[in-house]
Design a protein around this motif. Structure first.
Motif, mmCIF file in Angstrom:
data_model
loop_
_atom_site.group_PDB
_atom_site.id
_atom_site.type_symbol
_atom_site.label_atom_id
_atom_site.label_comp_id
_atom_site.label_asym_id
_atom_site.label_seq_id
_atom_site.Cartn_x
_atom_site.Cartn_y
_atom_site.Cartn_z
ATOM 1 N N PRO A 110 -0.504 11.735 20.392
ATOM 2 C CA PRO A 110 0.146 10.853 19.421
ATOM 3 C C PRO A 110 -0.771 10.689 18.217
ATOM 4 O O PRO A 110 -1.965 10.404 18.383
ATOM 5 N N ASP A 111 -0.251 10.908 17.032
ATOM 6 C CA ASP A 111 -1.070 10.964 15.828
ATOM 7 C C ASP A 111 -1.425 9.565 15.325
ATOM 8 O O ASP A 111 -0.571 8.842 14.811
ATOM 9 N N LEU A 112 -2.683 9.206 15.467
ATOM 10 C CA LEU A 112 -3.188 7.915 14.993
ATOM 11 C C LEU A 112 -4.094 8.069 13.791
ATOM 12 O O LEU A 112 -4.584 7.076 13.238
ATOM 13 N N ALA A 113 -4.328 9.309 13.377
ATOM 14 C CA ALA A 113 -5.299 9.586 12.332
ATOM 15 C C ALA A 113 -4.861 9.010 10.992
ATOM 16 O O ALA A 113 -3.674 8.860 10.710
ATOM 17 N N GLY A 114 -5.859 8.678 10.179
ATOM 18 C CA GLY A 114 -5.572 8.183 8.845
ATOM 19 C C GLY A 114 -6.415 6.975 8.494
ATOM 20 O O GLY A 114 -7.329 6.589 9.242
ATOM 21 N N TYR A 115 -6.107 6.399 7.345
ATOM 22 C CA TYR A 115 -6.826 5.228 6.843
ATOM 23 C C TYR A 115 -5.993 3.976 7.115
ATOM 24 O O TYR A 115 -4.821 3.910 6.743
ATOM 25 N N TRP A 116 -6.619 2.972 7.736
ATOM 26 C CA TRP A 116 -5.902 1.780 8.150
ATOM 27 C C TRP A 116 -6.685 0.520 7.789
ATOM 28 O O TRP A 116 -7.887 0.565 7.545
ATOM 29 N N LEU A 137 12.218 -0.161 16.075
ATOM 30 C CA LEU A 137 11.076 0.288 16.865
ATOM 31 C C LEU A 137 11.509 1.313 17.904
ATOM 32 O O LEU A 137 10.828 2.310 18.131
ATOM 33 N N ALA A 138 12.659 1.050 18.533
ATOM 34 C CA ALA A 138 13.150 1.974 19.553
ATOM 35 C C ALA A 138 13.508 3.319 18.946
ATOM 36 O O ALA A 138 13.394 4.360 19.589
ATOM 37 N N ALA A 139 13.948 3.320 17.681
ATOM 38 C CA ALA A 139 14.364 4.557 17.033
ATOM 39 C C ALA A 139 13.170 5.394 16.571
ATOM 40 O O ALA A 139 13.299 6.593 16.365
ATOM 41 N N PHE A 140 11.985 4.758 16.401
ATOM 42 C CA PHE A 140 10.826 5.483 15.893
ATOM 43 C C PHE A 140 10.190 6.324 16.991
ATOM 44 O O PHE A 140 9.995 5.866 18.109
ATOM 45 N N LYS A 141 9.878 7.552 16.663
ATOM 46 C CA LYS A 141 9.197 8.454 17.582
ATOM 47 C C LYS A 141 7.844 8.797 16.998
ATOM 48 O O LYS A 141 7.746 9.363 15.904
ATOM 49 N N ALA A 142 6.789 8.432 17.704
ATOM 50 C CA ALA A 142 5.439 8.674 17.202
ATOM 51 C C ALA A 142 5.209 10.163 16.984
ATOM 52 O O ALA A 142 5.501 10.974 17.875
ATOM 53 N N PRO A 143 4.689 10.552 15.827
ATOM 54 C CA PRO A 143 4.406 11.969 15.575
ATOM 55 C C PRO A 143 3.256 12.459 16.436
ATOM 56 O O PRO A 143 2.439 11.674 16.919
ATOM 57 N N ARG A 144 3.189 13.767 16.647
ATOM 58 C CA ARG A 144 2.113 14.378 17.407
ATOM 59 C C ARG A 144 1.238 15.205 16.471
ATOM 60 O O ARG A 144 1.714 15.782 15.497
ATOM 61 N N ASN A 145 -0.064 15.269 16.784
ATOM 62 C CA ASN A 145 -0.956 16.113 16.001
ATOM 63 C C ASN A 145 -0.985 17.514 16.596
ATOM 64 O O ASN A 145 -0.249 17.830 17.544
ATOM 65 N N ALA A 146 -1.854 18.375 16.056
ATOM 66 C CA ALA A 146 -1.894 19.770 16.497
ATOM 67 C C ALA A 146 -2.312 19.906 17.952
ATOM 68 O O ALA A 146 -2.046 20.936 18.587
ATOM 69 N N LEU A 147 -2.958 18.863 18.501
ATOM 70 C CA LEU A 147 -3.395 18.896 19.898
ATOM 71 C C LEU A 147 -2.334 18.337 20.838
ATOM 72 O O LEU A 147 -2.546 18.287 22.045
ATOM 73 N N GLY A 148 -1.221 17.905 20.277
ATOM 74 C CA GLY A 148 -0.168 17.320 21.093
ATOM 75 C C GLY A 148 -0.379 15.849 21.397
ATOM 76 O O GLY A 148 0.374 15.250 22.163
ATOM 77 N N ASN A 197 -13.799 -5.517 3.372
ATOM 78 C CA ASN A 197 -14.107 -4.263 4.064
ATOM 79 C C ASN A 197 -13.517 -4.183 5.467
ATOM 80 O O ASN A 197 -14.134 -3.632 6.387
ATOM 81 N N ASN A 198 -12.310 -4.696 5.637
ATOM 82 C CA ASN A 198 -11.647 -4.633 6.943
ATOM 83 C C ASN A 198 -10.837 -3.340 7.051
ATOM 84 O O ASN A 198 -9.633 -3.358 7.330
ATOM 85 N N ASN A 199 -11.510 -2.246 6.825
ATOM 86 C CA ASN A 199 -10.834 -0.950 6.725
ATOM 87 C C ASN A 199 -11.435 0.069 7.687
ATOM 88 O O ASN A 199 -12.613 0.000 8.033
ATOM 89 N N TYR A 200 -10.586 1.047 8.074
ATOM 90 C CA TYR A 200 -10.958 2.001 9.112
ATOM 91 C C TYR A 200 -10.384 3.382 8.807
ATOM 92 O O TYR A 200 -9.371 3.504 8.117
ATOM 93 N N GLN A 201 -11.031 4.395 9.353
ATOM 94 C CA GLN A 201 -10.441 5.731 9.390
ATOM 95 C C GLN A 201 -10.536 6.226 10.824
ATOM 96 O O GLN A 201 -11.592 6.142 11.458
ATOM 97 N N ILE A 202 -9.419 6.747 11.335
ATOM 98 C CA ILE A 202 -9.374 7.248 12.704
ATOM 99 C C ILE A 202 -9.337 8.772 12.700
ATOM 100 O O ILE A 202 -8.540 9.377 11.970
ATOM 101 N N PHE A 203 -10.220 9.394 13.493
ATOM 102 C CA PHE A 203 -10.270 10.839 13.678
ATOM 103 C C PHE A 203 -9.961 11.127 15.149
ATOM 104 O O PHE A 203 -10.377 10.376 16.030
ATOM 105 N N GLN A 204 -9.270 12.231 15.405
ATOM 106 C CA GLN A 204 -8.968 12.617 16.783
ATOM 107 C C GLN A 204 -9.368 14.060 17.039
ATOM 108 O O GLN A 204 -9.147 14.935 16.198
ATOM 109 N N SER A 205 -9.988 14.298 18.196
ATOM 110 C CA SER A 205 -10.328 15.657 18.605
ATOM 111 C C SER A 205 -9.914 15.814 20.070
ATOM 112 O O SER A 205 -9.362 14.894 20.687
ATOM 113 N N LYS A 206 -10.197 16.967 20.623
ATOM 114 C CA LYS A 206 -9.834 17.232 22.011
ATOM 115 C C LYS A 206 -10.584 16.323 22.979
ATOM 116 O O LYS A 206 -10.037 15.892 24.004
#
Length: 366
Positions: free
Chosen positions: A53-59, A40-51, A216-225
């Motif tokens: 932390p990238d949470l987008a996707g299907y979960w 966990l300590a070694a993982f670095k959360a990716p950033r999206n184009a807005l800078g 149906n315990n599913n989600y999609q996360i979108f991020q904007s400014k």
């Protein structure tokens, strides 16, 4: 519906300088908990184009782990490897049993599947969940791992149970969580939000966001400014979280409350107030504040933590945590709508019962 696979944390990554400094044979073997911590300590959360932390996707948060810990487990927060293997292995047999062909000519009162083989939550909903065979359900097939640990509950209180309510707190509503719809067939507005296709049953949309134990315990996360939007598969809800904004003061209480968020490092922090009474959580709503934290802790994992704070109900804040896992697929529209034929069918049935009772000189529908 899609089955989500919740991934456990793997072997720890050894730091390169340490490995070069000493022979491999001299390195102490890390414990599973320490190995998970190192990764966990070694993982670095990716950033999206807005800078951000990238949470987008299907979960997905489908899981075998309940929100509230089984009381028999006391203060034990994790399952043993043997318990995990037994629980996850039982799902395989459950699916085999539940997917056996149904006799189309069987009478309506034909016995359902062996009650001993039905999960308690399925039995509470009528065994096969309103006539659905097991093949239509996707309640989860894995124990929930948090930081690599197989948890016995979402709640992080010592005993995995909700804390004692204050003596002055209003009585907690019974089954249904204040959502209504049980035992009243007078009009559509008296039925539950789920039946009316306004919000999904359970607390999929939240807050807090919890799996419903069925499908149906599913989600999609979108991020904007200016906002984060969470699409909830159950009833196709869209939860809009306004970023860096102020809570509304007009007295209106949206279905999912008023959610305002901001980023703290790798974490999206969301504070929700103005929750409507029909969305009460264990009786708390008017003064309830729910604080959620979404943190990308792995390539395929988002840690979700929630804190419940209502000084009129509990003496101090409390809450829980779990991890979203990747959804192997995409979310299609859940076409629930006000034209759901079950709703007019129930009301029509109640009117028929009333007419029959009146003809016999008895009471109306229950």
């Amino acid at each position: 519906m899609h089955r989500a696979l919740i991934l456990a944390v793997g072997t720890a990554l050894c730091a390169a300088p340490l490995a070069l400094a000493s022979p491999a044979a001299a390195q102490p073997k890390a414990s599973p908990a320490k190995a998970a911590s190192l990764k966990l300590a070694a993982f670095k959360a990716p950033r999206n184009a807005l800078g951000q932390p990238d949470l987008a996707g299907y979960w997905s948060n489908a899981t075998l782990t309940p929100e509230v810990r089984p009381s028999a487990l006391g203060e034990r927060s994790t399952y043993t490897p043997a318990e995990v293997a037994k629980m996850e292995g039982a799902v395989v047999e459950e699916v085999k049993e539940g997917n056996k062909p149904t006799d189309p000519n069987a009478p309506a009162e034909a016995p359902k599947a062996d009650a001993a083989k039905i999960r308690p939550e399925f039995a509470a909903a009528g065994g096969d969940v309103g006539g659905y065979n097991r093949g239509w359900l996707d309640p989860g097939s894995s124990v929930m791992r948090v930081h690599g640990q197989p948890r016995t509950s979402f709640l992080t209180t010592a005993n995995g149970q909700p804390p004692t309510r204050l003596p002055t707190a209003a009585p907690q509503p019974g089954f249904g969580g204040g959502r209504g719809g049980l035992g009243s067939f007078d009009n559509p507005e008296n039925r539950s939000l789920g039946e009316r296709c306004i919000l999904g049953f359970g607390r999929n949309a939240g807050p807090p966001m919890l799996p419903n134990g069925f499908y149906n315990n599913n989600y999609q996360i979108f991020q904007s400014k200016d906002a984060v939007v969470i699409e909830v598969e159950m009833v196709h809800d869209l939860r809009v979280i306004r970023l860096n904004a102020a809570h509304r003061t007009d007295g209106l209480r949206p279905w999912m409350g008023d959610s305002v968020g901001h980023y703290e490092g790798d974490t999206l922090v969301v504070e929700t107030t103005n929750i409507p009474q029909i969305q009460a959580y264990r009786g708390a709503w008017k003064a309830l504040k729910v604080t959620e934290r979404f943190t990308r802790v792995g390539k395929d994992r988002v840690l979700y933590q929630y804190t419940l704070d209502d000084p009129t109900v509990w003496a101090q804040p409390w809450g829980g945590e779990y991890e979203f896992g990747p959804l192997k697929g995409v979310i299609y529209e859940y076409a629930c709508h006000e034209g759901n034929y079950a709703l007019p069918g129930m009301l029509a049935g109640a009117r028929t019962q009333e007419k029959e009772a009146a003809a016999k000189g008895g009471g109306g529908a229950q």
